[in-house]
Design a protein around this motif. Structure first.
Motif, PDB file in Angstrom:
ATOM      1  N   ASP A  90       0.848  -1.211   0.000  1.00 19.83           N
ATOM      2  CA  ASP A  90       0.000   0.000   0.000  1.00 19.83           C
ATOM      3  C   ASP A  90       0.877   1.253   0.000  1.00 19.83           C
ATOM      4  N   TYR A  91       1.951   1.224   0.797  1.00 20.93           N
ATOM      5  CA  TYR A  91       2.866   2.381   0.853  1.00 20.93           C
ATOM      6  C   TYR A  91       3.509   2.605  -0.526  1.00 20.93           C
ATOM      7  N   ILE A  92       3.963   1.502  -1.153  1.00 17.34           N
ATOM      8  CA  ILE A  92       4.599   1.628  -2.480  1.00 17.34           C
ATOM      9  C   ILE A  92       3.580   2.178  -3.479  1.00 17.34           C
ATOM     10  N   ALA A  93       2.360   1.654  -3.448  1.00 20.55           N
ATOM     11  CA  ALA A  93       1.327   2.097  -4.396  1.00 20.55           C
ATOM     12  C   ALA A  93       0.982   3.569  -4.195  1.00 20.55           C
ATOM     13  N   ALA A  94       1.076   4.045  -2.964  1.00 20.75           N
ATOM     14  CA  ALA A  94       0.706   5.435  -2.669  1.00 20.75           C
ATOM     15  C   ALA A  94       1.879   6.391  -2.848  1.00 20.75           C
ATOM     16  N   THR A  95       3.037   5.890  -3.302  1.00 18.28           N
ATOM     17  CA  THR A  95       4.237   6.727  -3.436  1.00 18.28           C
ATOM     18  C   THR A  95       4.741   6.644  -4.877  1.00 18.28           C
ATOM     19  N   PRO A  96       4.255   7.524  -5.757  1.00 21.34           N
ATOM     20  CA  PRO A  96       4.571   7.386  -7.186  1.00 21.34           C
ATOM     21  C   PRO A  96       6.049   7.537  -7.517  1.00 21.34           C
ATOM     22  N   ALA A  97       6.841   8.134  -6.613  1.00 24.12           N
ATOM     23  CA  ALA A  97       8.277   8.286  -6.897  1.00 24.12           C
ATOM     24  C   ALA A  97       9.017   6.941  -6.860  1.00 24.12           C
ATOM     25  N   ILE A  98       8.392   5.912  -6.291  1.00 25.19           N
ATOM     26  CA  ILE A  98       9.098   4.617  -6.177  1.00 25.19           C
ATOM     27  C   ILE A  98       9.058   3.891  -7.522  1.00 25.19           C
TER      28      ILE A  98
END
Ligand code: SF4
Length: 346
Positions: free
Chosen positions: A133-141
């Protein structure tokens, strides 16, 4: 014909005594084993030619691990200082480390995560979902690095499921697997495993290998299966006293890796993990080895020598330096130590 069972992994001091890799169970070794888990995979067990050789030194516990130096740390590269959710480290804007498992096929005596590995197996589903969820919510990753633990101890089915979940996040373009498995447990690199690693996002495999003696015939075949499937292969090596701390040994390793279609990527200065000072060289010694390598082999075989700055401040190249600035431009050293003037007009 009699079928002999495959040698099993060694996981205790008693196993090591039975295998002839340590002379006797001592109180010191028992204390080491209580602090840091033991595992020598069956492949590495058969690769050890002598209890004092560079393979044994990496996996067989030593009383020297009880020596704790003041500069040594429980979390030497600061994973926990940058952890937004359990199992996830977000140190640089464009990439994260995801520890999908904490187990390994071997437990390396110098590991910088030696305090964390071996404890629990796979990341609990609730933590995995929070990380995704954190990765999905962080487009810079842009890139997810699976390490930890060794991600290739997971079954092909679990890896395929994880890749499917990552592929559903459009901004994740690269998944990098940091692993020792192709070398220390090559039988795990099955057709199903190779298939699980293919597809979207693009996969890179970064092999951890420290000595050419690790590249057994079975390891060579496992690497051929990965390379044959079009998966780019890089390597990382830890500079280790008594294992590979001379230019000739590293040259042999890097040439062997290149022959197996693995590009040497990083040579790590040994991190300040607790109880590992007997493995650490000085940085000056590492720089001298790198300078010698530059004269011995072509650039495609020479990795970048790096230091993870203690405390979680990231990785930096640490030389050697070939350029020295002065008032007239630069003095440049060549591979033989000759110094030349380079004018650098503004
Ligand atoms: S994480 Fe890597 S270096 Fe550490 S014990 Fe496992 S295989 Fe060895």
């Amino acid at each position: 014909m009699t079928a002999f069972p495959a040698p099993r992994a060694l996981t205790s001091v008693d196993d090591l005594v039975t295998a002839g890799l340590v002379a006797q169970p001592t109180a010191a070794l028992t204390q080491v084993a209580e602090a840091f888990r033991i595992r020598v995979s069956s492949e590495m067990r058969t690769a050890i030619a002598d209890p004092a050789d560079p393979i044994a030194r990496q996996f067989v516990p030593d009383a020297a691990e009880l020596v704790l130096r003041p500069e040594e740390l429980q979390d030497p590269i600061g994973d926990l200082a940058h952890s937004p959710t359990p199992g996830l480290t977000h140190r640089y804007p464009d990439r994260v480390i995801l520890a999908a498992t904490h187990t390994c096929e071997v437990y390396c005596r110098f590991c910088f995560r030696r305090e964390a590995v071996g404890e629990e197996a796979a990341l609990p589903e609730a933590d995995m979902q929070a990380a995704l969820d954190y990765i999905a919510a962080t487009p810079a990753i842009w890139e997810v690095i699976l390490t930890g633990g060794d991600p290739l101890v997971l079954s092909p089915r679990r890896l395929a499921a994880l890749m499917a979940r990552l592929s559903a996040i459009p901004h994740v373009q690269i998944v990098r697997f940091h692993t020792r498995v192709p070398v220390v447990a090559p039988a795990r690199i099955t057709a199903e495993m190779v298939q699980a690693l293919q597809g979207r996002p693009t996969t890179y495999v970064v092999l951890h290998s420290n000595h050419a003696q690790e590249l057994t015939p079975a390891a060579t075949e496992a690497l051929a299966r990965l390379a044959g499937a079009g998966i780019p292969l890089l390597s990382q090596t830890v500079l280790l006293r008594g294992v590979n701390d001379d230019a000739a040994t590293l040259e042999t390793l890097f040439r062997a890796l290149l022959r197996n279609r693995v590009t040497p990527y990083y040579l790590h200065h040994c991190d300040l993990a607790r109880g590992t000072s007997h493995f650490r060289t000085t940085i000056a010694a590492g720089q001298a080895i790198m300078a010698e390598l530059r004269g011995r082999m072509s650039g495609i075989g020479i990795p970048t020598y790096v230091l993870d700055i203690p405390g979680g401040f990231g990785k930096v190249p640490i030389g050697p330096d070939y350029l020295q600035a002065d008032a007239d431009g630069y003095l440049v050293a060549d591979w033989q130590g000759g110094v030349h003037r380079y004018a650098d007009p503004a």
